[in-house]
Design a protein around this motif. Structure first.
Motif, PDB file in Angstrom:
ATOM      1  N   ASN A  10       1.067  -1.118   0.218  1.00 39.07           N
ATOM      2  CA  ASN A  10       0.042  -0.033  -0.038  1.00 39.07           C
ATOM      3  C   ASN A  10       0.696   0.975  -0.072  1.00 39.07           C
ATOM      4  O   ASN A  10       0.580   2.201  -0.812  1.00 39.07           O
ATOM      5  CB  ASN A  10      -0.806  -0.247   0.759  1.00 39.07           C
ATOM      6  N   GLU A  11       2.025   1.416   0.845  1.00 38.76           N
ATOM      7  CA  GLU A  11       3.057   2.503   0.764  1.00 38.76           C
ATOM      8  C   GLU A  11       3.671   2.853  -0.222  1.00 38.76           C
ATOM      9  O   GLU A  11       3.447   3.968  -0.860  1.00 38.76           O
ATOM     10  CB  GLU A  11       4.037   2.286   2.066  1.00 38.76           C
ATOM     11  N   ALA A  14       0.999   4.115  -3.577  1.00 36.11           N
ATOM     12  CA  ALA A  14       0.801   5.261  -2.691  1.00 36.11           C
ATOM     13  C   ALA A  14       1.498   6.624  -4.018  1.00 36.11           C
ATOM     14  O   ALA A  14       1.452   7.341  -3.694  1.00 36.11           O
ATOM     15  CB  ALA A  14       0.466   5.427  -1.521  1.00 36.11           C
ATOM     16  N   GLU A  15       3.070   5.783  -3.001  1.00 38.25           N
ATOM     17  CA  GLU A  15       4.708   6.445  -3.551  1.00 38.25           C
ATOM     18  C   GLU A  15       4.803   6.590  -4.756  1.00 38.25           C
ATOM     19  O   GLU A  15       5.085   7.513  -5.579  1.00 38.25           O
ATOM     20  CB  GLU A  15       5.978   5.410  -2.516  1.00 38.25           C
ATOM     21  N   ALA A  18       1.682   9.185  -6.187  1.00 35.32           N
ATOM     22  CA  ALA A  18       2.415  10.526  -6.180  1.00 35.32           C
ATOM     23  C   ALA A  18       3.095  10.865  -7.126  1.00 35.32           C
ATOM     24  O   ALA A  18       3.305  12.045  -7.652  1.00 35.32           O
ATOM     25  CB  ALA A  18       2.197  10.153  -4.743  1.00 35.32           C
ATOM     26  N   PRO A  67      -3.650  -2.579  -3.769  1.00 36.30           N
ATOM     27  CA  PRO A  67      -2.367  -2.503  -4.102  1.00 36.30           C
ATOM     28  C   PRO A  67      -1.176  -2.097  -5.165  1.00 36.30           C
ATOM     29  O   PRO A  67      -0.654  -2.126  -6.364  1.00 36.30           O
ATOM     30  CB  PRO A  67      -1.970  -2.642  -2.506  1.00 36.30           C
ATOM     31  N   ARG A 107       0.720  13.264  -3.142  1.00 35.67           N
ATOM     32  CA  ARG A 107       0.671  12.488  -2.339  1.00 35.67           C
ATOM     33  C   ARG A 107      -0.493  12.233  -1.477  1.00 35.67           C
ATOM     34  O   ARG A 107      -0.711  11.231  -0.923  1.00 35.67           O
ATOM     35  CB  ARG A 107       2.627  12.646  -0.913  1.00 35.67           C
ATOM     36  N   ALA A 110      -3.063  10.382  -4.044  1.00 39.94           N
ATOM     37  CA  ALA A 110      -2.056   8.963  -3.817  1.00 39.94           C
ATOM     38  C   ALA A 110      -3.290   8.147  -2.704  1.00 39.94           C
ATOM     39  O   ALA A 110      -3.872   7.566  -3.187  1.00 39.94           O
ATOM     40  CB  ALA A 110      -0.924   9.319  -3.627  1.00 39.94           C
ATOM     41  N   GLN A 111      -2.951   9.054  -1.377  1.00 42.83           N
ATOM     42  CA  GLN A 111      -3.319   8.087  -0.706  1.00 42.83           C
ATOM     43  C   GLN A 111      -5.216   8.182  -0.072  1.00 42.83           C
ATOM     44  O   GLN A 111      -4.986   7.208   0.134  1.00 42.83           O
ATOM     45  CB  GLN A 111      -2.588   8.757   1.177  1.00 42.83           C
ATOM     46  N   ARG A 112      -5.085   9.277  -0.241  1.00 42.51           N
ATOM     47  CA  ARG A 112      -7.097   9.362  -0.798  1.00 42.51           C
ATOM     48  C   ARG A 112      -7.466   8.142  -1.506  1.00 42.51           C
ATOM     49  O   ARG A 112      -8.762   7.692  -1.003  1.00 42.51           O
ATOM     50  CB  ARG A 112      -7.513  10.466  -1.127  1.00 42.51           C
ATOM     51  N   LEU A 114      -6.176   5.528  -2.802  1.00 43.63           N
ATOM     52  CA  LEU A 114      -5.934   4.069  -1.899  1.00 43.63           C
ATOM     53  C   LEU A 114      -6.829   3.483  -1.335  1.00 43.63           C
ATOM     54  O   LEU A 114      -7.103   2.749  -1.066  1.00 43.63           O
ATOM     55  CB  LEU A 114      -4.269   4.313  -2.449  1.00 43.63           C
TER      56      LEU A 114
END
Length: 156
Positions: A10-11, A14-15, A18, A67, A107, A110-112, A114
């Motif tokens: 997931n991280e 997201a990166e 982003a 992800p 960023r 991207a987090q929102r 995911l």
């Protein structure tokens, strides 16, 4: 000296998202960035369900989670031009300036995306291009959204 801890899927997704958003749309208004994130998520969701989409958008990969599907979509060749090392904005993808507020916006978007907390501003789009060009595949197609200097299309 110890190595940095490994990122979760997931991280990492997201990166990667982003950075793609920053390189492709970081200079666009937020709605354009959100729409491009929506398009990437649309492709990732489709890749989880459909073998033809895996071939088209994920370089044939069959990921087991959202992800990982997003990572496959973002890494697939010819999907996001700035990923190519010879693209004029590739450096923005490869080494984005950490102090740029546009990167922070990308960023957050991207987090929102995911987390499932970002409405799909692209309106179900799977195809896109910048407003300053008209690729051959887009001739005669009707866009489903035009946001932040980006034009979006549903599949024909």
């Amino acid at each position: 000296m110890s190595a940095a801890p490994a990122l979760t899927a997931n991280e990492a997704a997201a990166e990667l998202l982003a950075r793609v958003l920053y390189a492709e749309a970081g200079s666009c208004p937020v709605r354009g960035i959100e729409a491009l994130a929506g398009l990437a998520m649309n492709r990732a969701r489709l890749v989880l369900e459909d073998a033809a989409a895996q071939a088209r958008f994920a370089n044939g990969e069959a990921p087991a989670s959202l992800p990982r599907a997003l990572i496959a979509v973002l890494r697939a060749p010819f999907q996001f031009p700035t990923r190519h090392p010879r693209h004029k904005r590739h450096a923005l993808f490869a080494a984005p300036p950490e102090e740029d507020t546009a990167l922070a916006v990308c960023r957050r978007v991207a987090q929102r995306a995911l987390a499932g907390a970002l409405p799909d501003a692209s309106r179900g789009a799977l195809l896109w291009h910048g407003a300053l060009c008209l690729p051959g595949w887009a001739v005669g197609r009707i866009p489903c959204a035009e946001l932040g200097g980006l034009i979006f299309y549903r599949p024909a």
